[in-house]
Design a protein around this motif. Structure first.
Motif, mmCIF file in Angstrom:
data_model
loop_
_atom_site.group_PDB
_atom_site.id
_atom_site.type_symbol
_atom_site.label_atom_id
_atom_site.label_comp_id
_atom_site.label_asym_id
_atom_site.label_seq_id
_atom_site.Cartn_x
_atom_site.Cartn_y
_atom_site.Cartn_z
ATOM 1 N N THR A 34 48.354 51.675 62.810
ATOM 2 C CA THR A 34 47.300 51.935 61.819
ATOM 3 C C THR A 34 46.133 50.967 61.955
ATOM 4 N N GLN A 35 46.327 49.860 62.683
ATOM 5 C CA GLN A 35 45.260 48.889 62.886
ATOM 6 C C GLN A 35 45.282 48.419 64.334
ATOM 7 N N ALA A 36 44.095 48.025 64.824
ATOM 8 C CA ALA A 36 43.986 47.579 66.211
ATOM 9 C C ALA A 36 42.818 46.617 66.358
ATOM 10 N N ILE A 37 42.808 45.917 67.487
ATOM 11 C CA ILE A 37 41.687 45.053 67.838
ATOM 12 C C ILE A 37 41.537 45.096 69.356
ATOM 13 N N VAL A 70 42.605 52.323 62.474
ATOM 14 C CA VAL A 70 42.724 53.303 63.550
ATOM 15 C C VAL A 70 42.775 54.691 62.922
ATOM 16 N N GLY A 71 41.969 55.605 63.423
ATOM 17 C CA GLY A 71 41.950 56.976 62.916
ATOM 18 C C GLY A 71 43.233 57.719 63.244
ATOM 19 N N PRO A 72 43.519 58.813 62.512
ATOM 20 C CA PRO A 72 44.772 59.558 62.690
ATOM 21 C C PRO A 72 45.023 60.042 64.124
ATOM 22 N N PHE A 78 48.322 56.153 70.194
ATOM 23 C CA PHE A 78 48.898 54.814 70.337
ATOM 24 C C PHE A 78 50.409 54.833 70.125
ATOM 25 N N GLN A 79 50.882 55.600 69.149
ATOM 26 C CA GLN A 79 52.323 55.677 68.912
ATOM 27 C C GLN A 79 53.054 56.252 70.119
#
Length: 92
Positions: A34-37, A70-72, A78-79
């Protein structure tokens, strides 16, 4: 990684690179995606391939407020990538 402008359709490179130096860019994603950098390092080509000029971190610790949402659609991507990379299906 060098970034170039390309012609749509033909995908042919036009002009000079958009960066002065090659770089390695890594996306660090939370476990639930749900989050990234994004972190970037200048890179040098060696016989083994491109390597970062500075210390590259395989794991990055940041406070949650420093991360981007992070968008849906990207969450699902990513998952899937994380599940394939780390064989997460076998952990359950």
């Amino acid at each position: 990684m060098l970034e170039w402008k390309v012609k749509p359709g033909s995908r042919k490179v036009t002009g000079a690179p958009l960066r002065e130096r090659p770089a390695i860019r890594a996306v660090y994603v939370t476990e639930n995606a749900t989050q990234a950098i994004v972190q970037e390092w200048d890179a040098t080509k060696r016989s083994s391939g491109w390597v970062p000029d500075k210390d590259f971190a395989s794991v990055l610790a940041k406070r949650p407020e420093k991360l981007d949402p992070v968008g849906p659609t990207d969450q699902q991507l990513f998952q899937r990538l994380l599940a394939n990379l780390y064989d997460l299906g076998r952990c359950s």
